[in-house]
Design a protein around this motif. Structure first.
Motif, PDB file in Angstrom:
ATOM      1  N   UNK A  61      57.716  29.105 -11.146  1.00 37.19           N
ATOM      2  CA  UNK A  61      58.824  29.981 -11.557  1.00 37.19           C
ATOM      3  C   UNK A  61      60.054  29.169 -11.970  1.00 37.19           C
ATOM      4  N   UNK A  62      60.374  28.139 -11.215  1.00 38.29           N
ATOM      5  CA  UNK A  62      61.540  27.312 -11.537  1.00 38.29           C
ATOM      6  C   UNK A  62      61.311  26.559 -12.847  1.00 38.29           C
ATOM      7  N   UNK A  63      60.094  26.051 -13.041  1.00 38.47           N
ATOM      8  CA  UNK A  63      59.789  25.394 -14.308  1.00 38.47           C
ATOM      9  C   UNK A  63      59.844  26.375 -15.471  1.00 38.47           C
ATOM     10  N   UNK A  64      59.400  27.610 -15.253  1.00 38.72           N
ATOM     11  CA  UNK A  64      59.489  28.640 -16.294  1.00 38.72           C
ATOM     12  C   UNK A  64      60.948  28.908 -16.631  1.00 38.72           C
ATOM     13  N   UNK A  65      61.795  28.964 -15.602  1.00 45.16           N
ATOM     14  CA  UNK A  65      63.229  29.175 -15.834  1.00 45.16           C
ATOM     15  C   UNK A  65      63.810  28.031 -16.649  1.00 45.16           C
TER      16      UNK A  65
END
Length: 159
Positions: free
Chosen positions: A150-154
Motif C-alpha cells: 500500500x505504501x509503495x502504491x501511494x
C-alpha cells in the motif's frame, strides 16, 4: 535435550527469545518513527497521513507488547531501555521528517528491515516446533507485506 515448561528445547527457546528481543528493539524504533511522522507531517496530505500514521503506531504499540510477552513466555527478559534499543536496532531512525514522501518511504524502509528479521525468526521457530512464535511471525509478515504494498502504491512504485 532439555525441554522447558512449554515443551520446547531450552537452548532453542533462548535463541528465539534473543531474536525476538532484536525484533522488539527494531519495533520500538519503528514505533517512535511513526510517532514522529504523525506529529510532524505537513502538506496537502496531512489529514489522510496523520490518521494513517496514528493507525500504524497504534498497531506497532500492540505488537511491541505482544513481542515482550512472547519473550517472557519463552522464559527470557524483554529489552526495555532506550539504550538497548539504540544499540540493537537496525531500522533507520527518522528525525524531523515532515514531507509526505519521505515519511512514507521511511515506513517502507523500516518494514523491509522488520520483515527480514521476522522471516529469520519464522524459520528458526519452525525448526524449533515453536508454533506460538511461528504464528505470531506469520501474522506480522502478512500484515506488513500488505502495508508495504500500500505504501509503495501511494509512492507510485511497485514492489
Amino acid at each position: 535435550m532439555k525441554l522447558n515448561s512449554l515443551g520446547l528445547e531450552t537452548n532453542k527457546a533462548k535463541d528465539i527469545a534473543g531474536d525476538l528481543n532484536n525484533l522488539l528493539a527494531n519495533f520500538q524504533t519503528y514505533y517512535q518513527n511513526l510517532r514522529g511522522i504523525h506529529w510532524n507531517i505537513k502538506g496537502k496530505n496531512f489529514f489522510d497521513l496523520h490518521v494513517k500514521f496514528e493507525e500504524l503506531y497504534t498497531d506497532a504499540n500492540m505488537k511491541v507488547d505482544a513481542l515482550a510477552e512472547r519473550i517472557l513466555t519463552l522464559g527470557e527478559t524483554p529489552l526495555h531501555t532506550f539504550e538497548d534499543y539504540i544499540n540493537t536496532a537496525k531500522v533507520p531512525v527518522g528525525k524531523n521528517i515532515s514531507k509526505d514522501e519521505d515519511a512514507v518511504q521511511l515506513i517502507v524502509n523500516s518494514l523491509s528491515e522488520l520483515l527480514q528479521i521476522e522471516r529469520l525468526i519464522l524459520d528458526k521457530s519452525g525448526d524449533a516446533n515453536d508454533e506460538g512464535t511461528s504464528s505470531m511471525m506469520s501474522d506480522f509478515i502478512s500484515e506488513q507485506e500488505k502495508t508495504v504494498w500500500m505504501m509503495n502504491a501511494w509512492l507510485g512504485e511497485s514492489n
